[in-house]
Design an enzyme around this catalytic site. Sequence first.
Site, PDB file in Angstrom:
ATOM      1  N   GLU A   1       1.121 -65.683  28.261  1.00 41.04           N
ATOM      2  CA  GLU A   1       2.428 -66.303  28.468  1.00 41.04           C
ATOM      3  C   GLU A   1       2.419 -67.272  29.643  1.00 41.04           C
ATOM      4  O   GLU A   1       3.079 -68.317  29.588  1.00 41.04           O
ATOM      5  CB  GLU A   1       3.485 -65.206  28.645  1.00 41.04           C
TER       6      GLU A   1
ATOM      7  N   ARG B   1      18.804 -65.516  23.580  1.00 35.70           N
ATOM      8  CA  ARG B   1      18.457 -65.459  22.162  1.00 35.70           C
ATOM      9  C   ARG B   1      17.523 -66.620  21.822  1.00 35.70           C
ATOM     10  O   ARG B   1      17.377 -67.563  22.598  1.00 35.70           O
ATOM     11  CB  ARG B   1      19.708 -65.544  21.274  1.00 35.70           C
TER      12      ARG B   1
ATOM     13  N   HIS C   1       8.546 -64.152  23.694  1.00 37.71           N
ATOM     14  CA  HIS C   1       8.757 -63.845  25.104  1.00 37.71           C
ATOM     15  C   HIS C   1       8.964 -65.105  25.940  1.00 37.71           C
ATOM     16  O   HIS C   1       9.794 -65.126  26.855  1.00 37.71           O
ATOM     17  CB  HIS C   1       7.554 -63.063  25.651  1.00 37.71           C
TER      18      HIS C   1
ATOM     19  N   GLY D   1      18.194 -68.486   6.458  1.00 39.44           N
ATOM     20  CA  GLY D   1      16.769 -68.815   6.491  1.00 39.44           C
ATOM     21  C   GLY D   1      16.492 -70.274   6.196  1.00 39.44           C
ATOM     22  O   GLY D   1      15.361 -70.746   6.352  1.00 39.44           O
TER      23      GLY D   1
ATOM     24  N   TYR E   1       7.853 -56.477  32.344  1.00 40.43           N
ATOM     25  CA  TYR E   1       6.831 -55.571  31.813  1.00 40.43           C
ATOM     26  C   TYR E   1       6.779 -54.283  32.626  1.00 40.43           C
ATOM     27  O   TYR E   1       6.542 -53.196  32.080  1.00 40.43           O
ATOM     28  CB  TYR E   1       5.465 -56.256  31.836  1.00 40.43           C
TER      29      TYR E   1
END
Length: 403
Positions: free
Chosen positions: A139, A207, A86, A274, A96
Site C-alpha cells: 500500500e 466509501r 485499502h 453494476g 492494522y
Amino acid sequence: MPLTPEQVNIIKACIPILKEGGVTLTTRFYQNMLSENPEVKGIFNQAHQATGAQPRALAHALLLYATYIDDLSKLTDLVERITAKHVVLNVQPEGYAIVGKYLIATMKEVLGEDVATPAVLEAWTAAYTDLAGLLIGIEEKMYEAGEWRGYRDFIVQQKIQETPNVVSLVLAPKDGRGVKPGKPGQYIGIKLNDEKYFANSAGTVRREYTLSDIGDGKTFRISVKKIPNGKASGFIHESLKVGDVVEIAPPEGDFVLAEPETTKNIIFIAGGIGITPIISLSKQVVSQYPNISATLVHAVHDPEDQPFTKELSSLEAESKGKYNVVSYYSKLSSTEAPNKTGHITSDDIKKLLPTSPEELQNTHVYYLGPLSFMTDISKYLSELNVEHTHREFFLPDQSLIVA
C-alpha cells in the site's frame, strides 16, 4: 520475521475450526472492535455489517490465508484487490494495529483457552504481523505512485437524478488544478463528513464508488444507488448539495479492458447498479476500439429503474451497429425487442457467444451486479467454457464466495 515451521503447522491445524466457526469469530470481532473504536467505524459499511457480508468475507479470507499460509503467491489476486480497496479508503498502518489487537483477543474469547492456547495465539499473532507488514508495504508503494496521497478536496459541481434511486455526482477539484483521468472501470475513494449525520462513526464515513465517467481531466463522475439503511448513500441522496465539499482519494482498481487490441468481441453483463463501471468501459470501446463488436446486457427491474438510457442510446448510434444494448426487465410481463422480460439465463448468454472456437477465444466477458446475480453468471460462463472473464465486486470481496 517469517513464521517457524511449527507456527505454520498450527495455523493449518486451525483450518477445520475456521470452516466451522469462522463467521462466528469474525462477527464477534467486528462487534468488539467497532463498539470500542468509533474512529474506525466509518471505514466499514454498516449495511454490510447488518447483512453479515463483511464478517463472511473476512472469515473466508482467514480461511484462505490459513490454507495457503506456506504459499501466499496463490492469493496474489486477492491481495491486489484488498490493497486497492485499502488505498482508496486511506487505510493507515495504525489501523492494522487495531485490527490485530481485536482479532487475537476475539480468538481467545470465542475459541476458549482449550483451543486458543498460548502457542496458537502466538502463531496467529506472528501470522497477522507478517501479513500486515506485507499489505502495508504494498500500500505504501501505491500511495507513492498515486497522483496525490490520501484525500483531496473536491466540490460537487453537479448532482443529477438518474432514476428515483440513483444520483450522479460530478466532482471537480476545489483547487482548480484538474485531475489525471482514471481508467474506465476504476473506482475512487470518498470521505463524507457530517458530525450530526455520522455521529455514531466519529462524524465521518469512507466509501469507494465506481467512476461512471472518467471525465475530461477536470472532473470525475460517480453514480450512487440509495441503499436501504445505507448511511453514505443516504447522505449523498438526502443531504449532499451542489457546492458542498467532499474528500476524494485517487482512482484504483483493475476492472479494466484486457487485451483490447486483440479482442474481437465483448459481452458486458450488468445487474442493476453494476452498470456504473461498464458504461465507462462501453464508452472506451466505442470511442477507441471501433473494430470490437460489443453487446451490453443490462438486468433491471423495469425501465424506470434503469440509469444512463440516453447515454447508452447515443453509444449505439455512434457505434454504427458495433455496440448493442439488450435490457432484461424482471418486473415486466412484456416488452419490445430486442429487450426481454425475466432473468438472464445460460441459454441467453450462449446465444450471444460466437459459435466458432477461434472467435470464442477472442471474446471477453465483463460482469458485475448483486451477489446472487454474480453467482448465476459465474456458473453460466463456466458451463459455457468461456475462458476470458472479468468481474468486479461491490460487496466485501465476493470472489471469496463466487466460485
